[in-house]
Design a protein around this motif. Structure first.
Motif, PDB file in Angstrom:
ATOM      1  N   GLN A  91       0.864  -1.173   0.000  1.00 57.06           N
ATOM      2  CA  GLN A  91       0.000   0.000   0.000  1.00 57.06           C
ATOM      3  C   GLN A  91       0.905   1.228   0.000  1.00 57.06           C
ATOM      4  OE1 GLN A  91      -2.621   0.580   3.397  1.00 57.06           O
ATOM      5  NE2 GLN A  91      -4.145   1.535   2.071  1.00 57.06           N
ATOM      6  N   GLY A  96      -4.517   9.962  -0.559  1.00 58.87           N
ATOM      7  CA  GLY A  96      -5.625   9.493  -1.375  1.00 58.87           C
ATOM      8  C   GLY A  96      -5.429   8.114  -1.974  1.00 58.87           C
ATOM      9  N   TYR A  98      -5.530   4.316  -1.552  1.00 54.15           N
ATOM     10  CA  TYR A  98      -6.090   3.379  -0.593  1.00 54.15           C
ATOM     11  C   TYR A  98      -6.013   1.933  -1.057  1.00 54.15           C
ATOM     12  CZ  TYR A  98      -8.017   7.762   1.030  1.00 54.15           C
ATOM     13  OH  TYR A  98      -8.166   9.048   1.464  1.00 54.15           O
ATOM     14  N   GLN A  99      -5.599   1.713  -2.273  1.00 56.27           N
ATOM     15  CA  GLN A  99      -5.670   0.353  -2.767  1.00 56.27           C
ATOM     16  C   GLN A  99      -4.368  -0.391  -2.524  1.00 56.27           C
ATOM     17  OE1 GLN A  99      -6.262   1.848  -6.909  1.00 56.27           O
ATOM     18  NE2 GLN A  99      -4.899   0.165  -7.437  1.00 56.27           N
ATOM     19  N   LEU A 100      -4.483  -1.710  -2.549  1.00 55.13           N
ATOM     20  CA  LEU A 100      -3.323  -2.584  -2.459  1.00 55.13           C
ATOM     21  C   LEU A 100      -2.912  -2.987  -3.866  1.00 55.13           C
ATOM     22  CD1 LEU A 100      -4.243  -5.001   0.479  1.00 55.13           C
ATOM     23  CD2 LEU A 100      -3.068  -2.792   0.550  1.00 55.13           C
TER      24      LEU A 100
END
Lengths: 112, 113
Positions: A91, A96, A98-100
């Motif tokens: 991550q 801003g 937030y995704q893996l």
């Protein structure tokens, strides 16, 4: 662009034969690195989170370590039930974000 | 037991049909996610949601739609606009969007006939 590369793609071990899986990453400011285990046809199971270089975490026969460029999942004296695909994800620390970002995984087979 | 449930486990769709995949969590998590997994590829993010009535596109949102009317539920609709929908779909949740482990459901395998 964040990238995660796992090696090897597949690994066959004899029961009791210790080894390590590698996860190399490039990310804009690492917020966290995650290891998961996935059995065939099932969802990933969370194993570890590592936050900073030098950190180590252990669970039973598994030990995860982290440097500034890669992480290792060490498997000590594996058993057949450790056979699974191990996934690594990062991550980024960008505002801003937030995704893996996941690697393709290492498929581990432990032979009795 | 707390956890994430997905239904159905297997789903078959004819070309041109829309289908909806269910995802429910009782972990009281704020954030929920949908991923797609294809053989030999890493998980790819479709949509995610931070709070009720709010969601954002991930890397591969085209041909998919979501809703978040309740904190516990985050259904995914695979529309006929999705050109290659056959895949393994995974729902996940976490208790803070910015940093926390994501916990996954058991998955739904969608096959287009």
């Amino acid at each position: 662009e964040d990238q995660v590369t796992q090696s090897p793609e597949a690994l066959r071990l004899q029961e009791g034969e210790s080894s390590s899986l590698n996860c190399s990453y490039t990310v804009s400011g690492l917020r966290g690195l995650f290891w998961y285990r996935q059995d065939p046809g099932k969802g990933p199971e969370f194993l570890f989170t590592l936050y900073s270089a030098g950190e180590e975490k252990e669970k039973e026969r598994l030990k995860a370590t982290l440097t500034k460029k890669e992480s290792f999942l060490h498997i000590t004296a594996p058993k057949p039930e450790d056979s699974a695909t191990y996934l690594c994800a990062v991550q980024a620390g960008r505002a801003g974000s937030y995704q893996l970002t996941f690697g393709k995984g290492t498929k581990l087979s432990v032979i009795p | 037991d707390g956890g994430i449930t997905q239904s159905p486990k297997y789903l078959f769709r004819k070309e041109g049909q829309n289908v909806t995949l269910s995802c429910e969590q009782n972990l009281n998590h704020d954030a929920m996610y949908w991923y797609r997994q294809d053989p030999g590829q890493g998980l790819r993010l479709i949509y995610y949601s931070q709070i009720v009535n709010d969601f954002q596109k991930g890397d591969i949102a085209e041909g998919y739609s979501v809703s978040r009317e309740k904190k516990e539920s985050f259904p995914l609709t695979v529309t006929s606009a999705q050109k290659n929908p056959t895949a393994f779909y995974l729902c996940a949740s976490s208790n803070r969007l910015a940093l926390n482990e994501q916990f996954f459901g058991p998955g739904t395998r969608l096959t287009v006939l």
